[in-house]
Design an enzyme around this catalytic site. Structure first.
Site, PDB file in Angstrom:
ATOM      1  N   LYS A   2       0.814  -1.225   0.000  1.00  0.00           N
ATOM      2  CA  LYS A   2       0.000   0.000   0.000  1.00  0.00           C
ATOM      3  C   LYS A   2       0.843   1.269   0.000  1.00  0.00           C
ATOM      4  O   LYS A   2       0.333   2.364  -0.225  1.00  0.00           O
ATOM      5  CB  LYS A   2      -0.962  -0.025   1.190  1.00  0.00           C
ATOM      6  N   ASN A  38      -0.808  -9.482   0.724  1.00  0.00           N
ATOM      7  CA  ASN A  38      -1.658  -9.994   1.797  1.00  0.00           C
ATOM      8  C   ASN A  38      -1.087 -11.259   2.435  1.00  0.00           C
ATOM      9  O   ASN A  38      -0.514 -12.098   1.742  1.00  0.00           O
ATOM     10  CB  ASN A  38      -3.050 -10.311   1.243  1.00  0.00           C
ATOM     11  N   VAL A  39      -1.281 -11.378   3.741  1.00  0.00           N
ATOM     12  CA  VAL A  39      -0.844 -12.565   4.474  1.00  0.00           C
ATOM     13  C   VAL A  39      -2.073 -13.382   4.850  1.00  0.00           C
ATOM     14  O   VAL A  39      -2.987 -12.880   5.502  1.00  0.00           O
ATOM     15  CB  VAL A  39      -0.050 -12.173   5.733  1.00  0.00           C
ATOM     16  N   SER A  42      -4.190 -13.492   8.365  1.00  0.00           N
ATOM     17  CA  SER A  42      -3.891 -12.344   9.208  1.00  0.00           C
ATOM     18  C   SER A  42      -5.147 -11.505   9.424  1.00  0.00           C
ATOM     19  O   SER A  42      -6.171 -11.705   8.770  1.00  0.00           O
ATOM     20  CB  SER A  42      -2.795 -11.489   8.563  1.00  0.00           C
ATOM     21  N   SER A  43      -5.054 -10.558  10.343  1.00  0.00           N
ATOM     22  CA  SER A  43      -6.183  -9.675  10.611  1.00  0.00           C
ATOM     23  C   SER A  43      -6.547  -8.889   9.351  1.00  0.00           C
ATOM     24  O   SER A  43      -5.690  -8.261   8.730  1.00  0.00           O
ATOM     25  CB  SER A  43      -5.816  -8.710  11.734  1.00  0.00           C
TER      26      SER A  43
END
Length: 230
Positions: A2, A38-39, A42-43
């Protein structure tokens, strides 16, 4: 990711954080910057969100049929970040190899299929099934495709999945002036000046047209305070 050509305040602050780190490159501090997508798990990850929507009977909400995202496992991301930081010599920007981006609309379909559920999507002309996949439209400042590089110049490292990128940096003195402007803009609730500050750094390449929602919210807060005083 990002931090690259940011379209919202979160992305802008990530890019500012990178620039702060780079401003110390001529000091004794050794800092590394690592970019990735992205993981999984994850949150805020889209997959747990989709799973909850399926469990509740739908709909699964996708913002656009052609939106793509990169994904990595928590283990992959953690290992590569640690390895990249160990390779740092002078505040390099490292980019992780994340494979091919995944179409989020197709991902929603697959999550239904592996559970033995049928799906339908009005936008595709289907109207019956176990779970609806609903296209909600892109959100403010949402990108169709993720970016991890603001430059085409990348260099290989001793690790096959970690690359180094050479990107523009600015002095800490110039950054301090930017911070002062940002603080003053927030203090005096001057959203127009904040937009100018955000778009003034060519190193950031901020898309200022995506500030609309933030500025409208700031305006509403100011109007509410005036109303309460009256």
């Amino acid at each position: 990711d990002k931090a690259v050509n940011p379209t919202n305040i979160m992305g802008y602050t990530k890019k500012l954080s990178e620039l702060i780190c780079q401003s110390f490159s001529d000091k004794k501090t050794n800092v590394s910057i690592v970019r990735f997508g992205n993981v999984l798990g994850s949150s805020g990850s889209v997959i747990p969100k989709f799973e909850k929507q399926i469990e509740s009977g739908g709909p699964i909400t996708v913002t656009h049929k052609e939106i793509y995202r990169f994904f990595m496992s928590i283990t992959e991301a953690a290992q590569l970040v640690v390895q990249a930081s160990a390779m740092a010599k002078s505040c390099e920007v490292f980019v992780l190899e994340m494979g091919k981006p995944i179409n989020i609309f197709d991902l929603a379909k697959r999550l239904c299929s592996i559970r033995g559920l049928s799906y339908y999507c009005v936008e595709e002309g289907t109207f019956s099934g176990d779970i609806e996949i609903r296209i909600t439209g892109l959100r403010d400042a949402e990108k169709m495709y993720e970016e991890v590089l603001a430059t085409e110049k990348t260099f290989s490292t001793e690790h096959p999945r970690i690359f180094s990128a050479h990107e523009k940096s600015i002095s800490l003195e110039k950054l301090n002036l930017i911070f002062e402007e940002i603080q003053n803009s927030i203090k005096f609730e001057n959203s127009e000046n904040l937009k100018k500050v955000f778009s003034s750094l060519e190193e950031v390449n901020y898309y200022e047209n995506n500030m609309l929602e933030f500025c409208n919210n700031l305006k509403k807060i100011k109007e509410k305070r005036v109303t309460n005083r009256e």
